[in-house]
Design a protein around this motif. Structure first.
Motif: not given
Length: 546
Positions: A474-492
């Motif tokens: 997987y390219p590096d940008w996809s890892i970043t997208v993954g972390y953003i998805i993770g952040l979107s859960s606990f940012m609440w």
């Protein structure tokens, strides 16, 4: 009312007039939906806890971390970590009788964002977890054939690298060799050869979309009326896997080379106990297997009677879960020993597959070359479907109960419509996982801030391996997208903290006092349903402390 329990309740010194003046009281009513039978609840909890991970993850983690020696950290983590949290969540849900969002007003209102984070995570999980069940349904349909389609290399999707070694002499297995089962999975089911990577996603495969639609249809009609319908469905979905496991265990034990797999599975490697990673894997396995912190146990136990013995329920269901994982290891490794015998290689070389590959490549390959292969393939994938459905029921019920309890004025009389909307959203979100490239969604688990769980998460982040799928990195940008998805859960969690502090009137000190002060729950128990001998003063005090 604010200073004492209702007259038909059990008197409790913990509810004094002084305490009531400081802490607001919330009186429960007896109008909440309830389980029709105690067994409905137990089967629902067992069905949620015993999922596909018990079949594919525990056996792999066990042999990878020292075989029989791994059982020592596993049992210790269960006793001192998993089971206590499991019991605590059942007790909280049963006493307060509310879901993952509203429960925080009884604990610490400013942390209500954790409840929203739990719902977001459950939603994300449903996007990919149900796709795995759809694959199993596709395999189930494909199994209705006298010759299973992953038995030989004579299909249109096969390549020159396809190597069938069952029943064939003088076959050389090389690093480039691919079994018929592997090519069926990668080239016929996933069709990943039609995509060069994440930038070339491709279209949605209609066959898998139809399977996914059927899965969500079953999910909807199992959940739309609440626990009275789902409690009946689990009598099939939670019990059938054990019948199939028993049949597969007996069949596996009679295969040539089965003993090699069992020895490989349980042979203790005591030096592994000195490795930190082994203890981390044991903790991760027991936490994610039992499932505390995901809101499901809160939701399911909230429909119990107040006097239900949730302590006994926690012990029984935890034991069933752990024993199922252990027995599943024998079901898997007897077959791996058989495959090693047929390939004339070591079990270690066959057991390299893990996760979905174990269930969709390795095990189907072994089944295809057994006598009565069609029968065993059908029951195996029925088991997988039912295992997955139970966990889906639990995950979505956690969202449904949490939202309905938090916003009863909008959804209390519209459950069917809300469940329909939720299922539609989950279906649409799952479509991205039906394309030619298997979409990897990184989900960062957000759970109660317990030391062991934090230790697991931190340890995992410090040792994050490169993300790969088969031969694709997987390219590096996809890892970043993954972390953003993770952040979107606990940012609440921080968002709700800020919201609560800003909108609460008063000075900062007064706002903090309000935001940190829990509401008390006064159980409203009908006198006909209350056995005073079963609910002692000690029991009531214990419940109040929770």
């Amino acid at each position: 009312m604010a200073g004492t329990l209702p007259q038909h309740g059990s008197p409790n010194s913990g509810y004094s007039a002084n305490n009531a003046a400081a802490v607001p009281a919330v009186t429960q009513t007896d109008s909440r939906d309830k389980w029709s039978k105690k067994m409905d609840f137990l089967l629902s909890v067992i069905g949620f806890a015993v999922d596909l991970g018990n079949v594919w993850r525990f056996p792999y983690i066990c042999y990878q971390n020292g075989g029989g020696a791994f059982l020592i950290p596993y049992i210790l983590m269960a006793i001192f970590g998993g089971v206590p949290l499991f019991y605590m969540e059942l007790a909280l849900g049963q006493f307060h009788r509310t879901g993952a969002i509203s429960i925080w007003k009884h604990i610490c209102p400013i942390f209500k964002g954790i409840g929203y984070a739990i719902c977001v995570i459950a939603l994300y999980v449903s996007f990919y977890y149900n796709t795995i069940i759809a694959w199993a349904l596709f395999y189930f349909y494909s199994s209705f054939s006298s010759i299973l389609p992953w038995t030989n290399c004579d299909n249109v999707w096969n390549t020159p690298d396809c190597t069938n070694y069952f029943g064939v002499d003088n076959v050389t297995w090389t690093n480039s060799s691919r079994s018929p089962a592997e090519e069926f999975y990668t080239r016929n089911v996933l069709e990943i050869h039609k995509s060069s990577g994440l930038r070339d996603v491709g279209g949605v495969r209609w066959q898998l979309m139809l399977c996914l639609f059927l899965i969500f249809t079953i999910v909807y009609f199992s959940l739309w009326k609440g626990v009275r319908t789902s409690g009946k469905v689990v009598w099939v979905t939670a019990t059938l896997p054990y019948i199939v496991l028993f049949i597969l265990l007996i069949r596996g034990a009679t295969l040539p080379g089965a003993w090699r797999g069992v020895v490989f599975y349980l042979k203790p490697q005591w030096d592994k106990l000195l490795e930190t990673s082994v203890w981390v894997d044991a903790a991760a396995q027991i936490f994610f297997s039992l499932g505390p912190g995901f809101g499901v146990l809160l939701a399911l136990s909230s429909y119990n009677p107040f006097t239900n013995n949730c302590y006994r329920d926690a012990i029984v269901t935890s034991l069933v879960n752990c024993l199922t994982s252990f027995v599943s290891g024998f079901v898997i490794f007897t077959v791996l020993g058989y495959m090693a015998e047929m390939r004339k290689v070591e079990v270690e070389d066959v057991a390299k597959d893990k996760g979905p590959s174990l269930l969709f490549i390795t095990y189907p390959e072994a089944i295809a070359n057994m006598m009565g292969s069609t029968f065993f393939a059908i029951i195996f994938f029925v088991m997988m479907i039912t295992l997955g459905l139970d966990s889906t029921f639990g995950g979505l019920e956690a969202i449904i109960t949490a939202v309905l309890d938090e916003y009863p004025e909008y959804f209390s009389h519209r459950r069917e419509l809300f469940v329909l909307g939720l299922v539609v959203v989950c279906f649409l979100g799952s479509l991205s996982t039906l394309t030619n490239v298997k979409t990897y969604v990184m989900i960062v688990a957000s759970s109660p801030t317990w030391f062991l769980q934090n230790y697991i998460i931190v340890s995992s982040l410090l040792k994050t391996p490169p993300l790969t799928l088969f031969d694709y990195k997987y390219p590096d940008w996809s890892i970043t997208v993954g972390y953003i998805i993770g952040l979107s859960s606990f940012m609440w969690i921080p968002i709700y903290m800020v919201y609560k502090l800003v909108w609460t009137p008063g000075s900062l000190k007064q706002r903090l006092a309000v935001c940190l002060r829990p509401e008390r729950t006064i159980p409203d128990i009908h006198p006909d349903s209350l056995n005073m001998a079963a609910v002692s003063q000690k029991d009531m005090n214990t419940s109040v402390c929770l």
